[in-house]
Design an enzyme around this catalytic site. Structure first.
Site, PDB file in Angstrom:
ATOM      1  N   ASP A 476       0.664  -1.025  -0.162  1.00 53.62           N
ATOM      2  CA  ASP A 476       0.322   0.133   0.043  1.00 53.62           C
ATOM      3  C   ASP A 476       1.165   1.737  -0.182  1.00 53.62           C
ATOM      4  O   ASP A 476       0.280   2.100  -0.703  1.00 53.62           O
ATOM      5  CB  ASP A 476      -0.728  -0.080   1.212  1.00 53.62           C
ATOM      6  CG  ASP A 476      -0.491   0.285   2.606  1.00 53.62           C
ATOM      7  OD1 ASP A 476       1.096  -0.493   2.706  1.00 53.62           O
ATOM      8  OD2 ASP A 476      -0.645   0.611   3.449  1.00 53.62           O
ATOM      9  N   ARG A 480       5.716   4.053   6.502  1.00 49.50           N
ATOM     10  CA  ARG A 480       4.968   4.231   7.469  1.00 49.50           C
ATOM     11  C   ARG A 480       5.492   2.617   8.480  1.00 49.50           C
ATOM     12  O   ARG A 480       5.697   1.889   6.674  1.00 49.50           O
ATOM     13  CB  ARG A 480       4.052   4.405   7.066  1.00 49.50           C
ATOM     14  CG  ARG A 480       2.487   3.853   6.596  1.00 49.50           C
ATOM     15  CD  ARG A 480       1.267   4.863   7.471  1.00 49.50           C
ATOM     16  NE  ARG A 480       0.481   3.989   6.709  1.00 49.50           N
ATOM     17  CZ  ARG A 480      -0.619   4.674   5.979  1.00 49.50           C
ATOM     18  NH1 ARG A 480      -0.477   5.413   5.611  1.00 49.50           N
ATOM     19  NH2 ARG A 480      -1.346   3.896   5.331  1.00 49.50           N
ATOM     20  N   ASP A 481       4.946   1.692   9.291  1.00 58.66           N
ATOM     21  CA  ASP A 481       4.774   1.051   9.743  1.00 58.66           C
ATOM     22  C   ASP A 481       3.081   0.016   9.429  1.00 58.66           C
ATOM     23  O   ASP A 481       3.274  -0.476  10.114  1.00 58.66           O
ATOM     24  CB  ASP A 481       4.527   1.001  11.549  1.00 58.66           C
ATOM     25  CG  ASP A 481       3.253   2.041  11.701  1.00 58.66           C
ATOM     26  OD1 ASP A 481       2.752   2.008  10.941  1.00 58.66           O
ATOM     27  OD2 ASP A 481       3.593   2.779  12.914  1.00 58.66           O
ATOM     28  N   GLU A 482       3.517  -0.253   7.867  1.00 63.93           N
ATOM     29  CA  GLU A 482       2.566  -0.816   7.239  1.00 63.93           C
ATOM     30  C   GLU A 482       3.556  -1.913   6.004  1.00 63.93           C
ATOM     31  O   GLU A 482       3.704  -2.630   6.029  1.00 63.93           O
ATOM     32  CB  GLU A 482       1.450   0.249   7.079  1.00 63.93           C
ATOM     33  CG  GLU A 482       0.436  -0.453   6.799  1.00 63.93           C
ATOM     34  CD  GLU A 482      -0.591   0.327   7.124  1.00 63.93           C
ATOM     35  OE1 GLU A 482      -1.921   0.466   6.508  1.00 63.93           O
ATOM     36  OE2 GLU A 482      -0.808   1.431   7.566  1.00 63.93           O
ATOM     37  N   ASP A 489      -6.229  -2.365  -2.179  1.00 69.00           N
ATOM     38  CA  ASP A 489      -5.097  -1.923  -3.155  1.00 69.00           C
ATOM     39  C   ASP A 489      -4.650  -2.332  -4.332  1.00 69.00           C
ATOM     40  O   ASP A 489      -4.611  -1.501  -5.985  1.00 69.00           O
ATOM     41  CB  ASP A 489      -4.156  -1.008  -2.171  1.00 69.00           C
ATOM     42  CG  ASP A 489      -4.015  -0.171  -1.077  1.00 69.00           C
ATOM     43  OD1 ASP A 489      -5.479  -0.840  -0.331  1.00 69.00           O
ATOM     44  OD2 ASP A 489      -3.778   1.038  -0.756  1.00 69.00           O
ATOM     45  N   TRP A 542     -12.060  -5.494  -1.169  1.00 69.47           N
ATOM     46  CA  TRP A 542     -10.341  -5.956  -1.225  1.00 69.47           C
ATOM     47  C   TRP A 542     -10.600  -7.292  -0.976  1.00 69.47           C
ATOM     48  O   TRP A 542      -9.476  -8.098  -1.802  1.00 69.47           O
ATOM     49  CB  TRP A 542     -10.306  -6.356   0.732  1.00 69.47           C
ATOM     50  CG  TRP A 542      -9.598  -4.442   1.026  1.00 69.47           C
ATOM     51  CD1 TRP A 542      -8.305  -3.451   1.197  1.00 69.47           C
ATOM     52  CD2 TRP A 542     -10.165  -3.097   0.848  1.00 69.47           C
ATOM     53  NE1 TRP A 542      -8.042  -2.630   1.375  1.00 69.47           N
ATOM     54  CE2 TRP A 542      -9.608  -1.798   1.554  1.00 69.47           C
ATOM     55  CE3 TRP A 542     -11.756  -2.837   0.346  1.00 69.47           C
ATOM     56  CZ2 TRP A 542      -9.696  -0.969   1.069  1.00 69.47           C
ATOM     57  CZ3 TRP A 542     -12.317  -1.306  -0.204  1.00 69.47           C
ATOM     58  CH2 TRP A 542     -10.610  -0.503   0.541  1.00 69.47           C
ATOM     59  N   GLU A 753      -1.985   9.365  -0.334  1.00 67.81           N
ATOM     60  CA  GLU A 753      -3.132   8.324  -0.004  1.00 67.81           C
ATOM     61  C   GLU A 753      -5.085   8.920   0.062  1.00 67.81           C
ATOM     62  O   GLU A 753      -5.470   8.748  -0.161  1.00 67.81           O
ATOM     63  CB  GLU A 753      -3.052   7.710   1.206  1.00 67.81           C
ATOM     64  CG  GLU A 753      -3.875   7.261   2.057  1.00 67.81           C
ATOM     65  CD  GLU A 753      -3.169   6.614   3.294  1.00 67.81           C
ATOM     66  OE1 GLU A 753      -2.582   7.034   4.006  1.00 67.81           O
ATOM     67  OE2 GLU A 753      -3.304   5.176   3.250  1.00 67.81           O
ATOM     68  N   HIS A 774       1.149   6.433  -2.173  1.00 70.86           N
ATOM     69  CA  HIS A 774      -0.180   4.999  -2.361  1.00 70.86           C
ATOM     70  C   HIS A 774      -0.553   5.283  -3.564  1.00 70.86           C
ATOM     71  O   HIS A 774      -1.681   6.110  -4.243  1.00 70.86           O
ATOM     72  CB  HIS A 774      -0.822   5.439  -1.049  1.00 70.86           C
ATOM     73  CG  HIS A 774      -1.538   4.702  -0.283  1.00 70.86           C
ATOM     74  ND1 HIS A 774      -0.411   4.461   0.354  1.00 70.86           N
ATOM     75  CD2 HIS A 774      -2.220   4.392  -0.017  1.00 70.86           C
ATOM     76  CE1 HIS A 774      -0.947   3.738   1.605  1.00 70.86           C
ATOM     77  NE2 HIS A 774      -2.962   3.218   1.487  1.00 70.86           N
TER      78      HIS A 774
HETATM   79  C1  RAM Z   1      -5.008   1.139   5.251  1.00 73.48           C
HETATM   80  C2  RAM Z   1      -3.805   1.399   3.638  1.00 73.48           C
HETATM   81  C3  RAM Z   1      -4.523   0.612   3.031  1.00 73.48           C
HETATM   82  C4  RAM Z   1      -6.065   0.721   2.681  1.00 73.48           C
HETATM   83  C5  RAM Z   1      -6.338  -0.275   4.144  1.00 73.48           C
HETATM   84  C6  RAM Z   1      -8.223  -0.035   4.417  1.00 73.48           C
HETATM   85  O1  RAM Z   1      -4.048   1.197   6.236  1.00 73.48           O
HETATM   86  O2  RAM Z   1      -3.102   1.572   3.517  1.00 73.48           O
HETATM   87  O3  RAM Z   1      -4.128   1.810   1.615  1.00 73.48           O
HETATM   88  O4  RAM Z   1      -6.220  -0.636   1.867  1.00 73.48           O
HETATM   89  O5  RAM Z   1      -6.176   1.245   5.172  1.00 73.48           O
END
Ligand code: RAM
Length: 902
Positions: A476, A480-482, A489, A542, A753, A774
């Site tokens: 995504d 960041r911590d993701e 996405d 999703w 994003e 994003h």
């Molecule tokens: C965020 C992510 C992503 C999205 C979800 C639902 O944390 O960055 O883009 O798909 O939420």
């Protein structure tokens, strides 16, 4: 019949999408080729494909002989059973419809690795001591990077040598003091317990007769490092690091020597004191010893490694393009911020790492912080990284030998704040640091440009977003911590992605992980590979990635094998939905992200106003439709019937629930209207009304959208398809908030994003979820290629064999648009230009395909092709005048149409 002045030649051959493939484990690999010819209207009538295990083809292993067929993609190997660890060569020649024969193609090759996982002989090994070194209070625990080494005496004449290696963690390979290969972040991220990739390296040139040293560095990475924002969460796959390696050396006399990881290997620690995907790296160059992987290095103080019992059956050969440094960027300037920070501006929000190459005094300590944006005052801003530190702490070695880039991490950044070198001149800083762009090394296939420079920047931002987020998995965000493989996405962006780059192996790998991580009940986790701890994490739009992505891959690349492999997963998702709703044909239960980040969301909510059950049921219908299409392709007759009935029922249920008896869509949101039109949920008058209502909403909003992740990708499509193309173009060209070009006006170099990641007063959307890289809203790229430039294929077609060129001109708004796609058959181009009532349309159609060309506003009497009346022209075999213009059918070749339009 040979050599009609290169009338027809093979321009590229591929095996599993690559001309040369080292380390394959398919039993039945597939071949393809591209053809070129200067003549028009050329098709393949026959081919002959030969596979040999000798480079000179002195003996053929499999020779198809002449096969009467126009197939030039995905031809399956049907020769004798392939052997492991063997190189095979292949070449092809083809005949056109007049029986002209091409020369033999250039020679491609692929080399097998282990075709069966039980062929592995090596032990998985791990360091005995997992000493935990805490660098400072704020770092999460993780021991320094592990070094493993082994020496070996090799005999005389080495003709070839291969290393097969992987790690539980991340690793790199060193031989005799040199780092081997360019792969980064190996072995990549997969659903490790089910599918764990290994890499194959040709190491012939690194070895010699006599003493040799082998080294492996192993870090935590995704396997055992910190991953996800969930506090303290690490070791998703296991709380250890381990490596597995086999070196196979072939001597000229035909004998072979094998070196395996086992308990005779030695282990220690090196200069990487800490590394983590999110947090960056701490490196003490004073601890560097370039000789650690050399034979003569004294490892007497090192400990013995220990075998660890890890399984072999998940091991698979590398499937995806490896991550590499694909470009280097020099800083454009050094900024001195109001707060007094020294900051490098790379000029581009990029993903990768910084290389330090300077003359420093031994012991000098540098800290590099990485950020995407500066705040309103021009100060360095890292709030949106949340807990990810993405920093580098480097202690210099001195003696002019400081040349370092972090090995096992990556950062998303445009700005780099430097601590520790404040006294140096800007020019020295600019010279001493280089940005290294890292991503899966996909081949670029698409180009789009038009007469509006802002849109061209948007296209570049989309491409940069793809590069930065295709780091082995579709993430995504990269900062960041993701940095997780969010399914929603990926599904919204996949078609755009397949224009810009060749993404077939990339998504094939990820989809197999999706199937591996799909739950028993068919639900699909939010992120793939799945590591989030929520049990019930699934959501409409999703989870539908399970269906949309394999179908899109099939459409773009004709990959029927992937479709058939994924078919059970696709079906399982639809059957899961079926059991979820309170009533079989409506999905009106459960958690959903809805139209994520839409602007009609309530205050303090991320979820747009479009009703969740409407979105869920719309995607339900769409997925059923696609599974039914897949069933048709795969010849699953019973499923075709079942899913056709189901689709009928879901559409009816949708109409009962969400359309008023008078034919109005009950939910007054843009996204609701977009989905109804896109997924065929409304027909006839209701459809017309839905389209005009959508148009009205956009126009009344002064040509602004309100859509989020779910509605945005399709918004311009449905407008263009339903008679409102002008509105679609106005939306694209809108540059006040909210719009695609708003971020361009704010100086964005990647896709954000949030529509308002930076607000017009320069303040930010809140720190808690605000990525500047994003790709989701970059899904507009698909429409730019297919509608603005008009480069598309027929709805029922796959892989662009039946091309459709249909530029949707945008009079008064754009006077030029151009797209090129290096498709599986070769280059397709659709470019148009308007000048004072005159249009020129330049088209290229690859050999072995044909195109329907729709020229809006053309009048047959005046339509010319390269100066001739179209009726006299070679290559065009059907001409129809319509009320909108002229429709033609043409074979391969280059064409230039010109006409006065009305
Ligand atoms: C965020 C992510 C992503 C999205 C979800 C639902 O944390 O960055 O883009 O798909 O939420």
């Amino acid at each position: 019949m040979m050599n009609q002045q290169a009338a027809l030649s093979v321009s590229q051959v591929t095996c599993e999408y690559r001309e040369h493939l080292l380390g394959a484990d398919q039993f039945v690999p597939r071949f393809g080729w591209k053809l070129i010819s200067k003549r028009r209207g050329i098709k393949q009538q026959a081919y002959q494909l030969v596979v040999s295990d000798a480079a000179d083809f002195s003996l053929s292993l499999w020779d198809t002989g002449r096969v009467e067929s126009d197939q030039s993609l995905h031809i399956e190997y049907a020769g004798p059973t392939l052997q492991s660890r063997t190189r095979y060569y292949y070449r092809v020649q083809v005949w056109d419809q007049e029986d002209n024969c091409s020369d033999w193609s250039s020679i491609g090759w692929w080399e097998t690795a282990f075709l069966h996982s039980d062929e592995w002989q090596a032990d998985w090994i791990m360091p005995m001591q997992r000493s935990t070194v805490k660098q400072s209070g704020e770092w999460p625990d993780s021991p320094p990077v592990t070094l493993l080494r082994k020496t070996v005496q090799l005999k005389g004449n080495i003709v070839s040598a291969r290393v097969y290696a992987t790690a539980a963690g991340l690793y790199d390979l060193h031989l005799n003091g040199e780092r081997v290969g360019e792969e980064l972040l190996a072995p990549g991220w997969t659903s490790y317990h089910h599918r764990h990739q290994y890499q194959t390296y040709d190491v012939t040139r690194y070895l010699h007769a006599g003493g040799n040293g082998i080294g492996i560095r192993v870090a935590d990475g995704w396997y055992s490092g910190r991953i996800s924002w969930e506090k303290g969460f690490r070791s998703a796959y296991g709380a250890y690091r381990a490596a597995l390696l086999e070196l196979h050396v072939q001597y000229a006399d035909g004998s072979e020597e094998v070196v395996l990881t086992d308990e005779t290997w030695k282990t220690s620690e090196g200069p990487i004191r800490y590394t983590s995907i999110y947090d960056g790296e701490i490196y003490d160059a004073r601890l560097e010893d370039a000789g650690w992987s050399k034979y003569e290095y004294d490892d007497s103080a090192w400990e013995n490694a220990f075998p660890i019992d890890l399984p072999y059956n998940p091991l698979i050969a590398q499937e995806n393009w490896p991550v590499k440094v694909t470009e280097t960027i020099r800083p454009v300037s050094v900024l001195h911020t109001p707060r007094g920070e020294t900051v490098l501006d790379m000029g581009q929000n990029m993903v990768g790492r910084i290389r330090i190459n300077m003359n420093l005094d031994a012991g000098t300590k540098i800290t590099l912080y990485h950020a995407e944006v500066l705040d309103r005052e021009g100060n360095f801003y890292t709030g949106n990284l949340r807990s990810a530190k993405q920093l580098v702490e480097y202690t210099a070695r001195g003696k002019g030998e400081d040349n370092y880039a972090p090995a096992f991490t990556f950062m998303g950044f445009r700005y780099v704040r430097i601590l520790g070198l404040e006294e140096l001149a800007d020019s020295v800083l600019i010279k001493g640091f280089t940005g290294e762009v890292m991503h899966s090394d996909m081949v670029q296939t698409g180009q789009f440009a038009c007469s509006d420079e802002r849109v061209n920047r948007l296209q570049q931002n989309i491409v940069w977003g793809q590069r930065g987020n295709f780091v082995d998995i579709p993430t995504d965000c990269p900062q960041r911590d993701e940095r997780l493989g969010w399914t929603g996405d990926a599904q919204v962006f996949i078609r755009t992605a397949a224009f810009n780059y060749q993404v077939a192996p990339f998504f094939a790998k990820w989809l197999r992980d999706l199937a591996a991580d799909q739950r028993e009940d068919g639900s699909v986790p939010f992120t793939i590979p799945s590591i989030l701890k929520w049990n019930q994490d699934t959501s409409a739009a999703w989870g539908d990635a399970a269906v949309i992505c394999p179908w899109t891959q099939y459409q773009c690349y004709g990959d029927i094998r992937l479709l058939s492999e994924q078919y059970d997963s696709m079906k399982a998702w639809v059957n899961y939905i079926r059991g979820e709703g309170e009533y079989e044909y409506l999905w009106n239960t459960g958690h959903h992200f809805g139209d994520w980040l839409a602007l009609d969301a309530k205050e303090n909510s991320y979820v747009g106003a479009t009703p969740l059950d409407l979105i869920a049921t719309s995607f339900y219908a769409y997925s059923v439709d696609l599974v039914r299409n897949a069933a048709v392709v795969l010849g699953r007759t019973e499923d075709v019937k079942e899913f056709s009935d189901l689709l009928y029922q879901v559409r009816r249920a949708y109409q009962n629930e969400f359309v008023t008896p008078a034919g109005r869509l009950a939910a007054p949101m843009q996204t609701a209207h977009v989905l109804a039109l896109m997924f065929g949920l409304v027909e006839g008058d209701t459809k017309r009304r839905t389209a005009s209502e959508l148009n009205r909403m956009v126009v009344q909003n002064d040509y602004h959208l309100t859509t989020g992740f779910v509605g945005t990708p399709y918004l311009c499509f449905v407008l263009s398809e339903n008679g409102y193309h002008e509105t679609a173009v106005k939306l694209l060209l809108q540059d006040s908030y909210p719009s695609w070009l708003y971020s361009i006006a704010q100086g964005a170099t990647t896709i954000w994003e949030h529509w308002d990641g930076i607000k017009s007063d320069g303040t930010f959307w809140s720190d808690d979820m605000n990525s500047y890289n994003h790709y989701a809203y970059g899904a507009i790229g698909d429409w730019m290629y297919r509608y603005l430039a008009g480069l598309d294929m027929e709805d029922t077609d796959i892989a662009y064999k039946k091309i459709r060129i249909n530029p949707r001109f945008a009079a008064g708004q754009l006077n030029y648009a151009s797209a090129k796609l290096d498709s599986s058959y070769g280059i397709i181009e659709s470019s148009w230009q308007e000048d004072q009532g005159h249009r020129t349309v330049r088209i290229q159609i690859p050999v072995n395909t044909e195109a329907k060309i729709i020229l809006e506003g053309a009048n047959l009497a005046q339509l010319m092709e390269s100066g001739l009346s179209v009726e006299e022209v070679e290559g065009i075999f059907e001409i129809i005048s319509t009320s909108e213009g002229v429709e033609l059918r043409a074979g391969s070749g280059e064409y230039e149409f010109s006409y006065k339009y009305s």
